[in-house]
Design a protein around this motif. Structure first.
Motif, PDB file in Angstrom:
ATOM      1  N   UNK A 625       0.836  -1.199   0.000  1.00  0.00           N
ATOM      2  CA  UNK A 625       0.000   0.000   0.000  1.00  0.00           C
ATOM      3  C   UNK A 625       0.874   1.254   0.000  1.00  0.00           C
ATOM      4  N   UNK A 626       1.952   1.218   0.776  1.00  0.00           N
ATOM      5  CA  UNK A 626       2.858   2.368   0.815  1.00  0.00           C
ATOM      6  C   UNK A 626       3.516   2.602  -0.545  1.00  0.00           C
ATOM      7  N   UNK A 627       3.707   1.533  -1.312  1.00  0.00           N
ATOM      8  CA  UNK A 627       4.252   1.672  -2.668  1.00  0.00           C
ATOM      9  C   UNK A 627       3.162   2.036  -3.674  1.00  0.00           C
ATOM     10  N   UNK A 628       1.909   2.151  -3.222  1.00  0.00           N
ATOM     11  CA  UNK A 628       0.841   2.628  -4.094  1.00  0.00           C
ATOM     12  C   UNK A 628      -0.102   1.579  -4.603  1.00  0.00           C
ATOM     13  N   UNK A 629      -0.015   0.338  -4.108  1.00  0.00           N
ATOM     14  CA  UNK A 629      -0.859  -0.726  -4.616  1.00  0.00           C
ATOM     15  C   UNK A 629      -1.784  -1.306  -3.562  1.00  0.00           C
ATOM     16  N   UNK A 630      -3.040  -1.533  -3.959  1.00  0.00           N
ATOM     17  CA  UNK A 630      -4.020  -2.159  -3.073  1.00  0.00           C
ATOM     18  C   UNK A 630      -4.611  -3.372  -3.790  1.00  0.00           C
ATOM     19  N   UNK A 631      -3.925  -4.508  -3.768  1.00  0.00           N
ATOM     20  CA  UNK A 631      -4.483  -5.691  -4.447  1.00  0.00           C
ATOM     21  C   UNK A 631      -5.849  -6.083  -3.896  1.00  0.00           C
ATOM     22  N   UNK A 632      -6.063  -5.885  -2.605  1.00  0.00           N
ATOM     23  CA  UNK A 632      -7.366  -6.063  -1.982  1.00  0.00           C
ATOM     24  C   UNK A 632      -7.698  -4.749  -1.278  1.00  0.00           C
ATOM     25  N   UNK A 633      -8.677  -4.059  -1.815  1.00  0.00           N
ATOM     26  CA  UNK A 633      -9.041  -2.749  -1.264  1.00  0.00           C
ATOM     27  C   UNK A 633     -10.189  -2.932  -0.280  1.00  0.00           C
ATOM     28  N   UNK A 634      -9.842  -2.861   1.009  1.00  0.00           N
ATOM     29  CA  UNK A 634     -10.829  -3.108   2.058  1.00  0.00           C
ATOM     30  C   UNK A 634     -11.663  -1.882   2.388  1.00  0.00           C
ATOM     31  N   UNK A 649       0.529  -4.114  -9.608  1.00  0.00           N
ATOM     32  CA  UNK A 649       1.563  -5.112  -9.902  1.00  0.00           C
ATOM     33  C   UNK A 649       2.949  -4.533  -9.622  1.00  0.00           C
ATOM     34  N   UNK A 650       3.151  -3.268  -9.973  1.00  0.00           N
ATOM     35  CA  UNK A 650       4.452  -2.643  -9.716  1.00  0.00           C
ATOM     36  C   UNK A 650       4.742  -2.575  -8.219  1.00  0.00           C
ATOM     37  N   UNK A 651       3.726  -2.235  -7.426  1.00  0.00           N
ATOM     38  CA  UNK A 651       3.915  -2.171  -5.969  1.00  0.00           C
ATOM     39  C   UNK A 651       4.205  -3.558  -5.398  1.00  0.00           C
ATOM     40  N   UNK A 652       3.466  -4.541  -5.886  1.00  0.00           N
ATOM     41  CA  UNK A 652       3.709  -5.914  -5.416  1.00  0.00           C
ATOM     42  C   UNK A 652       5.127  -6.342  -5.750  1.00  0.00           C
ATOM     43  N   UNK A 653       5.553  -6.048  -6.968  1.00  0.00           N
ATOM     44  CA  UNK A 653       6.881  -6.479  -7.411  1.00  0.00           C
ATOM     45  C   UNK A 653       7.987  -5.821  -6.579  1.00  0.00           C
ATOM     46  N   UNK A 654       7.827  -4.548  -6.261  1.00  0.00           N
ATOM     47  CA  UNK A 654       8.872  -3.871  -5.483  1.00  0.00           C
ATOM     48  C   UNK A 654       9.039  -4.509  -4.106  1.00  0.00           C
ATOM     49  N   UNK A 655       7.926  -4.853  -3.464  1.00  0.00           N
ATOM     50  CA  UNK A 655       8.023  -5.468  -2.132  1.00  0.00           C
ATOM     51  C   UNK A 655       8.572  -6.882  -2.235  1.00  0.00           C
ATOM     52  N   UNK A 656       8.055  -7.660  -3.172  1.00  0.00           N
ATOM     53  CA  UNK A 656       8.502  -9.046  -3.281  1.00  0.00           C
ATOM     54  C   UNK A 656       9.950  -9.147  -3.753  1.00  0.00           C
ATOM     55  N   UNK A 657      10.425  -8.158  -4.530  1.00  0.00           N
ATOM     56  CA  UNK A 657      11.835  -8.173  -4.920  1.00  0.00           C
ATOM     57  C   UNK A 657      12.745  -7.960  -3.713  1.00  0.00           C
ATOM     58  N   UNK A 658      12.288  -7.163  -2.755  1.00  0.00           N
ATOM     59  CA  UNK A 658      13.055  -7.028  -1.514  1.00  0.00           C
ATOM     60  C   UNK A 658      13.162  -8.377  -0.808  1.00  0.00           C
ATOM     61  N   UNK A 659      12.083  -9.152  -0.878  1.00  0.00           N
ATOM     62  CA  UNK A 659      12.112 -10.483  -0.274  1.00  0.00           C
ATOM     63  C   UNK A 659      13.018 -11.423  -1.064  1.00  0.00           C
ATOM     64  N   UNK A 660      12.919 -11.389  -2.396  1.00  0.00           N
ATOM     65  CA  UNK A 660      13.747 -12.276  -3.218  1.00  0.00           C
ATOM     66  C   UNK A 660      15.230 -11.981  -3.036  1.00  0.00           C
ATOM     67  N   UNK A 661      15.545 -10.722  -2.791  1.00  0.00           N
ATOM     68  CA  UNK A 661      16.948 -10.328  -2.656  1.00  0.00           C
ATOM     69  C   UNK A 661      17.451 -10.389  -1.219  1.00  0.00           C
ATOM     70  N   UNK A 662      16.640 -10.928  -0.321  1.00  0.00           N
ATOM     71  CA  UNK A 662      17.115 -11.179   1.033  1.00  0.00           C
ATOM     72  C   UNK A 662      16.986 -10.037   2.006  1.00  0.00           C
ATOM     73  N   UNK A 663      16.215  -9.008   1.652  1.00  0.00           N
ATOM     74  CA  UNK A 663      16.065  -7.873   2.570  1.00  0.00           C
ATOM     75  C   UNK A 663      14.828  -8.026   3.465  1.00  0.00           C
ATOM     76  N   UNK A 664      13.874  -8.822   3.030  1.00  0.00           N
ATOM     77  CA  UNK A 664      12.711  -9.163   3.842  1.00  0.00           C
ATOM     78  C   UNK A 664      12.676 -10.684   3.971  1.00  0.00           C
ATOM     79  N   UNK A 665      12.665 -11.181   5.184  1.00  0.00           N
ATOM     80  CA  UNK A 665      12.578 -12.629   5.376  1.00  0.00           C
ATOM     81  C   UNK A 665      11.215 -13.100   4.886  1.00  0.00           C
TER      82      UNK A 665
END
Length: 883
Positions: A625-634, A649-665
């Protein structure tokens, strides 16, 4: 502990003195006074003991007043240390005259009886013809009998059996298991059925064992581990047969042949587990077969009632325990069959069937047993090993640990535990001369003056008794001293979650640590809008965020907001200083978060800077959400599904890339779990919930280095996730106005809850700062400011998707796309497209489900509609929900 003021209690009269040898049947005719008998039951099972059951008992025994005490004893195994075991027993046997016993939850052992904590019921059983011993299944009746004593009366039982996958046996060319299987047969089959990959790593263990190994060991041995001819029985653990058993078992463990995961029960080639779990399996889709354990036996786990050695009224206590064995309600939980044959298929007072053979109230309730399962249960009961015959088998686990950890031989390990068991038994015998058990006399119910009423208030809490009970007592006393109507607040701590129908029966008003409104049968709750309108001290604008809105349905308010428990971040101040990264401030942005996690992990070998435990993926949705994406808008109801919008999709990708690169467990989220394990304080930032258990900073190496902060904000959206603690008034309450005055009073005392007040005016209450500290209050103010921001989106926190089964499953498909991208390197766009298709089809299906009507439906059948929609949207769900 407070006592309920209803049919559970009466004014204490003159105590009746009865000669010990007086037959219990004469108790019905005593007129000289009333005796109060206390019954200890677990918080989770308290609702079984209905007003009807209590009324039935007191009609049969009018001179006994029943006092029910909720108690969740912490009694370790005696093998873990006798001192701790005896301490737990002392506490529990002081609580009540009659004590609920479970051979899994409350270990009733020969050490407990030798030490004198429990009353020997033999004289009482022999003196009371109404006990009807012949009505009990023989093996179940013998469950708590040893050393010429009867230590508890059984009510229900489950049985440990072996199940297997015929297809796996056919593929391996093995004969199917049977009752004559030996240790050699079991070991041979388990080894041959274990599947390994090309690197010789076990991928499918051949044998799954749920729970303790002790029952299986006793069946394999075919003999007891004690000398029944001695009094009390003495351990005989060190035997050649036991030595061979442990050697074989250690080898199976070493080779990875044994799984202890409950999840493998339905899938392993061979499983050892409870009959109650086996009968839940849809064998038309998962064709498993069940037989007795090797040796031709089943292992019984038994529930029942014992009597404290400290009771002052043994005859009356026995009358209660014996009465409880005749109640079919008590066979519906924790067992597959009643202890009494006469209760098979019996109707409960609530209208449902009792548990056990022939009745659907046993496994899973409302489940009709197939003839094959019925035959399995009958055979398990006829060939059951009672807990009395499994005594001292728990010491084998110590021997196994010694062998695997210290490379000790089986002979030496068995000699050691044999000596330990013998020493423990002698210590228990010696303990008897010093044990002094004393059941506390219940506090009498006060007599209210004319015009005064009592209100029953339930405080649902994960912790009982409350650590701040003294503060509650102070507020209660202040309230009843000034309120014109209320003369008593019967305060009750309970742990019955998700059972609103029984809660409204038990209490006039109550507090729940979650929002019950979205899924509640509103006919059970009282609309409090008239009270809110008339209350000059209540300002709707004072409620933080949109909390009040979430407690409303059908344009009415059903809950009074008390606290919110927001999800926050906690950061290690030392790690931030060492990396020269600015600590999170009030205006910490998602870009600053992005820079911080990268700076905090200069070495790829370092742990991920940010870890979130048990958030149900909420931490990722907040960052997205902070990156601008609401996949589920409650913000809409139902939530808007938007998995494939390019911005999302861009917001999701930015967060998940942090996970893929080891910055988010990252932990897999789509497996219907809470997503993540326990935090180990190795990460610079971790997710936490700001509630009564976590308001203090965590400590590392004796220093308080973690501080709390809100999640980072975004340019378009920010997101907050929190649970709501609220008070409710039962629609059945006779005193709703008094209840409202009480709950509005406790809302003005934030020191009672140790969480963030749901009203902004209470955040800066001086008592809150004094109780929780200035840093915590400052964090509350930050969160309050964030919730007031119109760009902040509220996300449900409880169990993922809030309390709605529809929302929970929509998140499942979204998280499956996340897992595929992060863990399997799948294409994100196509995974999200598939997930959106499942979620939208499902949402369209559940939109046609009418609201739950308790007058015409039961909850289980109603919920099946959601499962049907899930399998319609995604046929793969059939393997999850069994079709």
């Amino acid at each position: 502990m407070r006592l309920r003021n209803s049919t559970l209690l009466a004014i204490i009269g003159v105590m009746v003195l009865i000669v010990t040898t007086l037959p219990l049947t004469t108790l019905h005719a005593q007129d000289s006074g009333k005796v109060i008998i206390s019954l200890a039951v677990s918080s989770a099972s308290r609702d079984i003991y209905s007003d009807q059951m209590i009324a039935d008992f007191q009609a049969a025994y009018p001179n006994i007043t029943l006092n029910i005490v909720k108690d969740d004893p912490s009694i370790p195994s005696p093998t873990a240390g006798l001192d701790a075991y005896f301490t737990g027993l002392q506490t529990y046997t002081n609580v009540a005259d009659v004590l609920s016993i479970d051979s899994r939850r409350v270990p009733l052992t020969s050490a407990a009886t030798s030490a004198g904590y429990f009353l020997d019921l033999s004289p009482l059983v022999n003196g009371d013809k109404s006990a009807n011993v012949d009505d009990f299944y023989p093996a179940v009746w013998q469950s708590f009998q040893w050393d010429k004593g009867i230590w508890a009366l059984p009510t229900s039982t489950d049985a440990l059996i072996l199940s297997y996958d015929p297809a796996a046996f056919d593929k391996a060319g093995l004969a199917y298991p049977n009752d004559k299987w030996t240790l050699t047969d079991l070991v041979n089959a388990a080894n041959k059925l274990t599947i390994k990959d090309a690197s010789n790593t076990v991928t499918t263990p051949g044998l799954s064992v749920s729970g303790s190994d002790a029952v299986l060991f006793r069946s394999l041995l075919g003999e007891n581990l004690f000398d029944a001819n001695s009094l009390p029985s003495q351990p005989q653990i060190d035997k050649p047969s036991t030595e061979a058993l442990l050697d074989a078992w250690v080898q199976l463990q070493t080779d990875g042949v044994i799984s202890k995961s409950f999840n493998d029960f339905q899938t392993a080639p061979i499983s050892i587990g409870a009959v109650s779990n086996f009968v839940r399996i849809d064998t038309t889709k998962n064709p498993r077969v069940a037989v007795m354990l090797p040796g031709g036996k089943s292992g019984l786990t038994v529930q029942g009632f014992a009597i404290s050695a400290g009771t002052q009224h043994p005859e009356q206590a026995f009358a209660l325990a014996n009465f409880l064995t005749t109640r079919p309600e008590l066979t519906s939980r924790g067992g597959i069959a009643p202890a009494r044959k006469s209760l098979v298929g019996a109707q409960t007072s609530g209208g449902g069937n009792g548990g056990g053979p022939g009745g659907p109230g046993g496994p899973g309730r409302n489940r009709n047993l197939t003839p094959e399962n019925q035959a399995l249960i009958d055979k398990a009961l006829a060939n059951g090993i009672p807990p009395a015959d499994i005594r001292f088998a728990e010491y084998l686990d110590i021997a196994l640990t010694n062998m695997t950890t210290n490379a000790v031989s089986s002979k030496d390990a068995l000699q050691a535990v044999d000596a330990q068991a013998t020493q423990d038994e002698q210590a228990a015998i010696a303990k008897k001369s010093t044990v002094a058990v004393s059941v506390a006399t219940p506090v009498p119910t006060p007599v209210l003056t004319a015009g005064k009423v009592a209100i029953k208030f339930g405080m649902m809490s994960f912790v009982s008794p409350l650590p701040n009970q003294d503060k509650w007592d102070t507020v209660i006393n202040q309230f009843i001293s000034t309120d014109p109507q209320v003369g008593q607040v019967v305060f009750d701590t309970a742990q019955r979650f998700g059972q609103l129908d029984s809660t409204v029966e038990a209490y006039d008003c109550f507090y729940l640590p979650y929002n019950a409104v979205p899924s509640a049968n509103l006919g059970l709750l009282f609309n409090i809008d008239p009270f809110l309108t008339a209350d000059s001290s209540f300002d709707k604008a004072d409620v933080v965020g949109n909390v009040l809105t979430q407690l409303q349905r059908d344009n009415k308010t059903w809950g009074y907001p008390i606290v919110v428990q927001p999800t926050i971040m906690k950061y290690n101040t030392q790690d931030f200083a060492k990396a020269n990264v600015q600590a999170p401030q009030n205006n910490w942005t998602v870009d600053a978060f992005n820079d911080a996690v990268k700076a905090l992990r200069p070495d790829p070998a370092d742990p991920a800077p940010f870890a979130a435990a048990n958030t149900s993926g909420g931490h990722l949705l907040i960052l997205m959400a902070a990156y601008g994406g609401l996949p589920l808008d409650y913000r809409t109801n139902p939530p808007t599904i938007n998995f494939t919008d390019p911005t999302t999709v861009d917001a999701i990708r930015q967060v998940l890339d942090l996970a893929k690169n080891g910055y988010i467990k990252y932990d897999a989220l789509s497996g219907f779990s809470f997503g993540g394990g326990r935090n180990t304080l190795e990460n610079a930032i971790y997710s936490d919930v700001l509630n009564s258990l976590n308001t203090r900073p965590q400590a590392t190496n004796g220093q308080n280095v973690y501080k709390g902060a809100p999640y980072p904000t975004g340019k378009t959206f920010s997101a907050a996730s929190y649970t709501i603690g609220a008070a409710y008034i039962s629609a059945k309450s006779q005193n709703p106005e008094a209840c409202y005055r009480w709950i509005s009073t406790i809302a003005k005392h934030p020191e009672l809850f140790n969480a963030m007040p749901a009203r902004a005016s209470q955040v800066n209450n001086p008592t809150l700062a004094a109780d929780q500290g200035a840093d915590v209050v400052a964090l509350y103010n930050q969160i309050d400011a964030e919730l007031k921001d119109p760009n902040t989106v509220s996300l449900p926190a409880l169990a993922g998707g809030g309390t709605s089964p529809a929302n929970f499953l929509m998140q499942h498909w979204l998280y499956e796309a996340f897992d595929n991208y992060v863990l399997n390197n799948a294409d994100l766009d196509s995974s999200l497209k598939d997930a959106e298709g499942y979620a939208k089809t499902y949402q369209g299906c559940v939109a046609n489900i009418a609201p739950f009507d308790p007058s015409t439906q039961n909850q289980r059948d109603y919920n099946q509609q959601y499962l049907a929609c899930a399998t319609q949207a995604d046929p793969r769900m059939k393997t999850v929900f069994g079709g």
